[in-house]
Write a protein that holds these residues in place. Structure first.
Motif, short mmCIF file in Angstrom:
data_model
loop_
_atom_site.label_atom_id
_atom_site.label_comp_id
_atom_site.label_asym_id
_atom_site.label_seq_id
_atom_site.Cartn_x
_atom_site.Cartn_y
_atom_site.Cartn_z
N LEU A 1 -7.44 7.87 -0.12
CA LEU A 1 -7.28 6.91 0.97
C LEU A 1 -8.03 5.63 0.61
O LEU A 1 -9.09 5.67 -0.02
N VAL A 2 -7.50 4.51 1.02
CA VAL A 2 -8.17 3.23 0.82
C VAL A 2 -9.30 3.14 1.84
O VAL A 2 -9.08 3.34 3.04
N THR A 3 -10.50 2.87 1.35
CA THR A 3 -11.66 2.81 2.24
C THR A 3 -12.40 1.48 2.13
O THR A 3 -13.43 1.30 2.77
N GLY A 4 -11.88 0.56 1.33
CA GLY A 4 -12.52 -0.74 1.18
C GLY A 4 -11.97 -1.77 2.14
O GLY A 4 -11.13 -1.46 3.00
N GLY A 5 -12.42 -2.99 1.98
CA GLY A 5 -11.95 -4.09 2.81
C GLY A 5 -12.07 -3.77 4.29
O GLY A 5 -13.07 -3.20 4.73
N PRO A 6 -11.06 -4.12 5.08
CA PRO A 6 -11.15 -3.88 6.52
C PRO A 6 -11.11 -2.39 6.89
O PRO A 6 -11.48 -2.02 8.00
N PHE A 7 -10.68 -1.54 5.94
CA PHE A 7 -10.62 -0.11 6.20
C PHE A 7 -12.03 0.50 6.30
O PHE A 7 -12.18 1.62 6.75
N ARG A 8 -13.04 -0.24 5.89
CA ARG A 8 -14.43 0.21 6.08
C ARG A 8 -14.79 0.25 7.56
O ARG A 8 -15.68 0.98 7.96
N PHE A 9 -14.09 -0.56 8.34
CA PHE A 9 -14.45 -0.72 9.74
C PHE A 9 -13.52 0.00 10.70
O PHE A 9 -13.97 0.49 11.75
N VAL A 10 -12.24 0.04 10.39
CA VAL A 10 -11.24 0.69 11.26
C VAL A 10 -10.19 1.39 10.39
O VAL A 10 -9.94 0.99 9.26
N SER A 11 -9.57 2.41 10.95
CA SER A 11 -8.56 3.18 10.22
C SER A 11 -7.25 2.43 10.02
O SER A 11 -6.59 2.59 9.01
N HIS A 12 -6.85 1.65 10.97
CA HIS A 12 -5.55 0.98 10.92
C HIS A 12 -5.70 -0.52 11.20
O HIS A 12 -5.22 -1.01 12.22
N PRO A 13 -6.35 -1.26 10.30
CA PRO A 13 -6.58 -2.68 10.59
C PRO A 13 -5.30 -3.50 10.71
O PRO A 13 -5.25 -4.45 11.48
N ASN A 14 -4.26 -3.13 9.97
CA ASN A 14 -3.02 -3.90 10.06
C ASN A 14 -2.44 -3.85 11.47
O ASN A 14 -1.92 -4.83 11.98
N TYR A 15 -2.56 -2.68 12.12
CA TYR A 15 -2.01 -2.55 13.47
C TYR A 15 -2.82 -3.38 14.46
O TYR A 15 -2.26 -3.90 15.43
N LEU A 16 -4.11 -3.50 14.24
CA LEU A 16 -4.91 -4.37 15.10
C LEU A 16 -4.47 -5.83 14.96
O LEU A 16 -4.37 -6.56 15.95
N VAL A 17 -4.20 -6.23 13.72
CA VAL A 17 -3.71 -7.59 13.48
C VAL A 17 -2.37 -7.80 14.19
O VAL A 17 -2.17 -8.80 14.88
N VAL A 18 -1.47 -6.84 14.03
CA VAL A 18 -0.14 -6.96 14.65
C VAL A 18 -0.24 -7.00 16.17
O VAL A 18 0.45 -7.80 16.82
#
Length: 166
Positions: A103-120
């Motif tokens: 699983l990717v755990t870097g970048g925004p994934f350090r803070f939330v599981s689904h950062p793209n959905y928060l952006v959307v």
């Protein structure tokens, strides 16, 4: 009228470019042995996003622009870019899992599981508000929430492993 058209043209071209990138990444992942999960809901996602953009093209031109909300939308675009760059060749608009890949755990994934959905979620609410279209923001926020309810459950199951992804 022209600022609204420029903003909508930017968002439309951005989405089209992202679809091309997603198609390319999807093909590469599938060729490497990845598997797609829960493809049945994908047309709903496309429908919600295309309808949202269509509603904005129809209603926004000629309306005043709320510049602070446009600045917030620009910040959301930075979040979008951060997610795409972090996932790199694994970023797609579908649920594609490459067996054995961590699983990717870097970048925004350090803070939330689904950062793209928060952006959307933010984009679907904020861009209509840039033009004072609170009704569009409300309707598409609800539609997006319904689709994301299905999507996130499917994605979590797929990422948890083959037994739970069935």
């Amino acid at each position: 009228m022209w600022p609204a058209i420029a903003i909508l043209a930017f968002v439309t071209l951005q989405r089209l470019a992202e679809l091309a990138l997603a198609r390319s990444n999807t093909a590469r992942l599938l060729a490497a042995g990845a598997r797609e999960f829960a493809p049945g809901h994908y047309p709903l996602i496309v429908g919600v996003h295309a309808s949202w953009l269509t509603a904005l093209w129809w209603l926004a031109p000629g309306r005043p622009i709320h510049w602070p909300l446009l600045a917030l939308f620009a910040l959301l675009q930075l979040g979008r870019i951060w997610v795409i760059r972090t996932l790199g060749p694994r970023w797609t608009t579908r649920i594609i899992v490459l067996p054995g890949a961590p699983l990717v755990t870097g970048g925004p994934f350090r803070f939330v599981s689904h950062p793209n959905y928060l952006v959307v979620i933010g984009e679907i609410a904020v861009l209509p508000l840039v033009f004072g279209l609170w009704q569009v923001a409300a309707v598409f926020t609800l539609l997006n929430a319904a689709v994301l309810f299905v999507r996130i459950r499917a994605e979590n199951a797929a990422l948890a492993g083959p037994a739970s992804a069935r």
